[in-house]
Write an enzyme that holds these catalytic residues in place. Structure first.
Site, PDB file in Angstrom:
ATOM      1  N   ASP A 131       0.841  -1.201   0.000  1.00  0.00           N
ATOM      2  CA  ASP A 131       0.000   0.000   0.000  1.00  0.00           C
ATOM      3  C   ASP A 131       0.873   1.247   0.000  1.00  0.00           C
ATOM      4  OD1 ASP A 131      -2.330  -1.500   0.160  1.00  0.00           O
ATOM      5  OD2 ASP A 131      -2.734  -1.032   2.260  1.00  0.00           O
ATOM      6  N   ARG A 183      -1.362  -0.698  -8.456  1.00  0.00           N
ATOM      7  CA  ARG A 183      -2.751  -0.313  -8.145  1.00  0.00           C
ATOM      8  C   ARG A 183      -2.808   1.208  -8.209  1.00  0.00           C
ATOM      9  NH1 ARG A 183      -3.939  -0.919  -2.146  1.00  0.00           N
ATOM     10  NH2 ARG A 183      -4.420  -3.094  -2.552  1.00  0.00           N
TER      11      ARG A 183
END
Ligand SMILES: Cc1cc2nc3c(=O)[nH]c(=O)nc-3n(C[C@H](O)[C@H](O)[C@H](O)COP(=O)(O)OP(=O)(O)OC[C@H]3O[C@@H](n4cnc5c(N)ncnc54)[C@H](O)[C@@H]3O)c2cc1C
Length: 306
Positions: A131, A183
């Site tokens: 992340d 992402r």
């Protein structure tokens, strides 16, 4: 109405965190955005998701750990998650935060810890998504990701980029050449105008540019958003460019736009749901409120109801 930046400021207040985590009515509300406190609860939710043709990404909630021992507990939790994914045969990968593995204490510690989790995922044929956190750690996160990517395969480890940062298009161009699986999301932290677009329309325009760059690369990327405008722009782009449904995935968060999640899965798109669980839900929960300050009313109403 409470503003986005006020909510993001509150998300970083330690005193409030302690109060909220102990205050029972508040804790009950976390089910709006959090799948439970234990791996078992997350596993049973992911089974349901899989039955609806959606995949998942586990997130054990914790960030900015205060000691090496706490970072070690996070590594053990992730090794356990990876083992349980294999044993229960659910279709899920994992998402980690480097500050959860000690980035704020020592970047080398975070690298070594992340490496252990990526090595386990590699051995089990699974995938780790790193992340992206606030801009103070963007470069460190990219540097550690590049080291991991140099040691492991494309399908072992991927990263996240945020379209609100000015630097992101250039980062995407560079990382895609490694190659890397990325992402793209809009970004969830409070960032100053020196590093991030202050206007939502610029964040959105940059999102579309980066999405197009990623999907043109031929590698498998994640398009993470609940915004129908971003989803339509993606659908429009892939249909014009002749990019197949199996070449990318949409990603959304647990508890947000379930209707849209199921619709895309029914239409045959790959849809992955990010499934957070654990006791340290406070900063994650507050960032979700900040994305939609109207959610604050929902919270207050329910806290007052008891
Ligand atoms: C799978 C996934 C992984 C993510 N990983 C990261 C990461 O690593 N780093 C990071 O900084 N950010 C991450 N994010 C969060 C992201 O940056 C955004 O903050 C978040 O997705 C909201 O942006 P949006 O694209 O949905 O668009 P927005 O313009 O914020 O929202 C569009 C619409 O979505 C719905 N919606 C959005 N948020 C909420 C909410 N909280 N409650 C209710 N409805 C809502 C509303 O209908 C809203 O109108 C991730 C998001 C997803 C989906």
């Amino acid at each position: 109405m409470m503003s986005r930046s006020a909510l993001l400021w509150l998300s970083r207040r330690e005193g409030l965190k302690d109060f909220a985590t102990r205050f029972a009515p508040f804790r009950k509300l976390t089910t709006r955005f959090v799948a439970g406190e234990t791996i078992d609860q997350a596993v049973s939710f992911i089974r349901q998701l899989n039955a609806e043709n959606c995949t998942a990404s586990f997130d054990h909630l914790n960030e900015a750990v205060a000691s090496e021992a706490e970072a070690e507990r996070e590594v053990q939790e992730y090794l356990d998650i990876l083992r349980q994914i294999t044993e229960t045969r659910i279709r899920s990968n994992v998402s980690i935060k480097l500050t959860q593995f000690g980035l704020g204490l020592d970047p080398e510690l975070a690298y070594r810890n992340a490496r252990r989790v990526v090595a386990e995922a590699h051995a089990r044929g699974n995938f780790v998504r790193v992340d992206m956190e606030d801009s103070a750690v963007t470069q460190l996160t990219i540097d550690i990701f590049k080291r991991l990517r140099a040691e492991f395969d494309l399908n072992d480890v991927g990263i996240v980029l945020q379209s609100y940062l000015y630097r992101t298009y250039a980062d995407a161009e560079e990382l895609v050449k490694l190659p890397a699986r990325i992402r793209i999301c809009k970004g969830a932290y409070n960032e100053p105008p020196e590093v991030a677009f202050p206007d939502k329309k610029d964040v959105d325009a940059n999102y579309v540019r980066v999405m197009q760059l990623l999907l043109s690369s031929g590698y498998y990327h994640g398009i993470a958003t609940h915004d129908p405008k971003m989803i339509d722009a993606t659908l429009d782009f892939v249909s014009r460019a002749g990019i197949g449904k199996d070449k990318f995935e949409f990603q959304m968060l647990y508890g947000i736009r379930r209707d849209l999640q199921l619709q895309l899965a029914r239409d045959g798109f790959n849809l992955r749901v990010y499934v957070p669980y654990g006791k340290h839900w406070y900063p994650y929960f507050m960032r979700r409120l900040a994305e939609r300050p109207a959610n604050v009313w929902f919270v207050l109403k329910n806290v007052l109801k008891g």
